[in-house]
Enzyme design. Structure first.
Site, PDB file in Angstrom:
ATOM      1  N   HIS A  77      -6.693   3.705   4.916  1.00 23.63           N
ATOM      2  CA  HIS A  77      -6.940   2.934   3.695  1.00 23.63           C
ATOM      3  C   HIS A  77      -6.788   1.448   3.945  1.00 23.63           C
ATOM      4  CE1 HIS A  77      -7.623   2.613  -0.553  1.00 23.63           C
ATOM      5  NE2 HIS A  77      -6.514   1.928  -0.755  1.00 23.63           N
ATOM      6  N   HIS A  79      -8.216  -2.534   2.434  1.00 26.66           N
ATOM      7  CA  HIS A  79      -9.050  -3.502   1.715  1.00 26.66           C
ATOM      8  C   HIS A  79      -8.962  -4.773   2.561  1.00 26.66           C
ATOM      9  CE1 HIS A  79      -8.838  -0.836  -1.753  1.00 26.66           C
ATOM     10  NE2 HIS A  79      -7.527  -0.864  -1.676  1.00 26.66           N
ATOM     11  N   GLN A  82      -7.816  -8.391   1.530  1.00 27.40           N
ATOM     12  CA  GLN A  82      -6.445  -8.616   1.062  1.00 27.40           C
ATOM     13  C   GLN A  82      -5.503  -9.059   2.192  1.00 27.40           C
ATOM     14  OE1 GLN A  82      -5.100  -5.308  -1.341  1.00 27.40           O
ATOM     15  NE2 GLN A  82      -6.912  -5.394  -2.647  1.00 27.40           N
ATOM     16  N   ARG A 103      -2.272  -7.805  -9.300  1.00 24.85           N
ATOM     17  CA  ARG A 103      -3.709  -7.601  -9.374  1.00 24.85           C
ATOM     18  C   ARG A 103      -4.419  -8.834  -9.941  1.00 24.85           C
ATOM     19  NH1 ARG A 103      -6.955  -3.024 -12.796  1.00 24.85           N
ATOM     20  NH2 ARG A 103      -6.318  -4.405 -14.474  1.00 24.85           N
ATOM     21  N   HIS A 228     -13.586   4.443  -7.511  1.00 19.15           N
ATOM     22  CA  HIS A 228     -12.375   3.625  -7.387  1.00 19.15           C
ATOM     23  C   HIS A 228     -11.112   4.336  -7.856  1.00 19.15           C
ATOM     24  CE1 HIS A 228      -9.312   0.687  -8.658  1.00 19.15           C
ATOM     25  NE2 HIS A 228      -9.725  -0.017  -7.629  1.00 19.15           N
ATOM     26  N   ARG A 231      -9.503   5.678 -13.777  1.00 22.60           N
ATOM     27  CA  ARG A 231      -9.569   4.704 -14.865  1.00 22.60           C
ATOM     28  C   ARG A 231     -10.811   3.828 -14.762  1.00 22.60           C
ATOM     29  NH1 ARG A 231      -5.605   2.283 -11.342  1.00 22.60           N
ATOM     30  NH2 ARG A 231      -6.311   0.180 -10.870  1.00 22.60           N
ATOM     31  N   HIS A 259      -8.499   6.202  -5.422  1.00 22.18           N
ATOM     32  CA  HIS A 259      -7.118   5.817  -5.779  1.00 22.18           C
ATOM     33  C   HIS A 259      -6.642   6.737  -6.890  1.00 22.18           C
ATOM     34  CE1 HIS A 259      -8.083   1.357  -4.700  1.00 22.18           C
ATOM     35  NE2 HIS A 259      -7.316   1.839  -3.755  1.00 22.18           N
ATOM     36  N   GLU A 262      -1.061   6.062  -8.729  1.00 23.82           N
ATOM     37  CA  GLU A 262      -0.288   5.057  -7.997  1.00 23.82           C
ATOM     38  C   GLU A 262       0.780   4.447  -8.890  1.00 23.82           C
ATOM     39  OE1 GLU A 262      -2.578   1.715  -6.630  1.00 23.82           O
ATOM     40  OE2 GLU A 262      -0.909   0.876  -5.494  1.00 23.82           O
ATOM     41  N   HIS A 296      -2.623   7.189  -2.373  1.00 23.70           N
ATOM     42  CA  HIS A 296      -1.315   7.034  -3.026  1.00 23.70           C
ATOM     43  C   HIS A 296      -0.793   8.384  -3.548  1.00 23.70           C
ATOM     44  CE1 HIS A 296      -1.877   2.825  -2.458  1.00 23.70           C
ATOM     45  NE2 HIS A 296      -2.854   2.740  -3.335  1.00 23.70           N
ATOM     46  N   ASP A 347      -3.615  -0.525   3.752  1.00 26.62           N
ATOM     47  CA  ASP A 347      -3.971  -0.913   2.392  1.00 26.62           C
ATOM     48  C   ASP A 347      -4.093  -2.426   2.192  1.00 26.62           C
ATOM     49  OD1 ASP A 347      -4.326  -1.032  -0.344  1.00 26.62           O
ATOM     50  OD2 ASP A 347      -2.665   0.248  -0.878  1.00 26.62           O
TER      51      ASP A 347
HETATM   52 ZN    ZN Z   1      -6.247   0.592  -2.300  1.00 27.82          ZN
END
Ligand code: ZN
Length: 482
Positions: A77, A79, A82, A103, A228, A231, A259, A262, A296, A347
């Site tokens: 995992h 991103h 980031q 976030r 994603h 939600r 995801h 989490e 997660h 991550d």
């Molecule tokens: Zn992630």
């Protein structure tokens, strides 16, 4: 494109496999899926697949490994962008600082990112991963459009930047373009900050098709999809994506990552909206199987652990990021006892260190249960041995690629540990992984790294590391300037 080896001192080319003709390595000590074995001869073909893994062999003509050899670890995992935020969000914004305030900062940062930035960040990151012993990465890629949400002329622009970075670094890549539709359960409208992420099941499938056209799948790269989260994707959107994927080339067994569970608030919101907990809801909506990786899955009840174990899906644990974001602690004892497959990911990349991930996974349980060696078992009493082997196998499954350790038919992805490292030298095989995971002092005791039979790290150095570091620094300076 920078050519590999451009800035490499000549001595680093010695014993370098060019991957064109196949090769062999004699390992005085190697960790196979069934445990440590002595005098293992590894042979791989020109395509980088292992064709022979024979313990008790003679070295013959093959050169000899300088230290113990272990399989490369898949990083399930990531991103990539980031990585550039690491250390920037550690100042209190409000007394109730949480994932959700993190976030907000991440969104602001993501607004500034240009394609050149992303490529520079990812190239540097993937080199860091290789040097740390990660030989594959699963990139959960949700930044699709230009700032403001306008699609690029080539809708695969940013995805292709990531593929380019992975190819230059030499890491195996599973790219997972992300479907992002809504800002919350019940189709809540996305915010302006989420405009770069948005798409439909059809646009996602078209993106995957475009990637297959430009850079068709091969043993080094694979394309899956990533709804994603529950939600951000509607049940209908999820159905459409999963059934559309089946119709595409390579789609029937392509990885699907999501995801899930989490954040505590996510559990409450999901319960309020659907009457079910997220993992429970997903289990009831989709036929989960070995293609699925649930990232997660921190907050589950007993029924959810059992349901996941029966499904064959993998759980993607990201202990350093989960700790950094204050997510909570998974009941890892329950996870392992249920027989659920799992692997590790870095991550948000506050650390690129598989040893730290495995150690923190165990330490979280120790702190919670006030016991030691919580994740060991009677059949595998060395905690690190159990964690390493399971994380390697689960991570491999999550990539959708043949990277399940040192066995015939798998990729020749492996790591030569530094046998002279003060923390590893003079240990018996049974003590090696414990020392690697639980005794961490200066630097990585990693000597050489091979991916698909090609040597990408030599004596702890990657041939592109200096140019990649300079480009990364330029990108950071640009992103941070006012
Ligand atoms: Zn992630």
């Amino acid at each position: 494109m920078v050519s590999l080896g451009e800035h490499t001192p000549q001595h680093l080319h010695q014993h370098r496999s060019d991957g064109q003709s196949g090769d062999a390595l004699f390992c005085p000590l190697a960790l196979l899926p069934q445990g440590w074995r002595k005098d293992v001869l590894l042979r791989w073909d020109a395509a980088g697949n292992l064709v022979d893994v024979s313990p008790g062999s003679a070295a013959g003509e093959a050169r000899s490994a300088c230290g113990p050899v272990i399989a490369g670890m898949p990083n399930l995992h990531s991103h990539a962008f980031q990585r550039a935020m690491a250390g920037l969000t550690e100042v209190m914004g409000s007394p109730s600082d949480s994932f959700w305030s993190w976030r907000k900062l991440m969104y602001r940062f993501a607004q500034r990112l240009q394609p050149e930035h992303l490529e520079a960040i990812a190239r540097h990151l993937y080199i860091e991963m290789l040097k740390a012993g990660y030989t594959s990465v699963c990139e959960f890629h949700y930044l699709h459009h230009a700032p403001g949400g306008t699609p690029y002329a080539d809708r695969a622009e940013l995805a292709l930047r990531l593929m380019q970075a992975a190819a230059e670094a030499g890491i195996g890549m599973t790219l997972l373009p992300v479907l992002y539709q809504y800002s919350g359960f019940g189709r809540q409208a996305a915010s302006a900050e989420q405009a770069r992420f948005l798409g439909s099941p059809q646009s996602l499938l078209a993106l995957r098709e475009r990637l297959q056209q430009v850079l068709p799948e091969n043993p080094m790269r694979r394309y899956g999809v990533a709804p994603h989260s529950l939600r951000a994707v509607s049940p209908e959107g999820l159905d459409e994506l999963v059934s559309g994927l089946r119709q595409q080339p390579g789609g029937r067994d392509a990885p699907i990552h999501i995801h899930i569970a989490e954040q505590w608030r996510e559990i409450q919101d999901c319960l309020a909206w659907s009457g079910q907990r997220p993992v429970q809801l997903l289990l009831s909506q989709q036929e989960l199987d070995a293609r699925w990786c649930l990232i997660h899955a921190t907050h589950m009840d007993l029924g959810e652990y059992r349901g996941l174990a029966a499904s064959g899906a993998v759980v993607g644990l990201c202990p350093t990021t989960e700790a950094n974001l204050g997510d909570g602690i998974i009941d890892a004892g329950q996870l392992l006892e249920s027989g659920t497959r799992w692997g590790i990911g870095s991550d948000s990349h506050i650390a690129i260190n598989l040893r730290a991930e495995l150690r923190l996974l165990e330490y979280g349980q120790r702190l919670h249960h006030r016991r030691r060696n919580v994740l060991a078992s009677e059949s595998v009493p060395a905690t690190a041995d159990r964690l390493f082997v399971q994380a390697q196998a689960g991570g491999a499954a999550a990539t959708g690629r043949a990277v399940a350790g040192l066995a015939v038919g798998q990729r020749a992805d492996f790591v030569l540990l530094d046998g002279e490292d003060v923390n590893l030298a003079d240990r018996s095989p049974a003590q090696l992984l414990s020392a690697l995971v639980f005794c961490e002092h200066d630097g990585q005791p990693i000597q050489d790294v091979y991916v698909g039979g090609r040597q990408v790290v030599t004596a702890g150095r990657h041939p592109l590391q200096e140019t990649a570091r300079q480009a990364y620094r330029r990108a950071i300076a640009d992103l941070l300037k006012d």
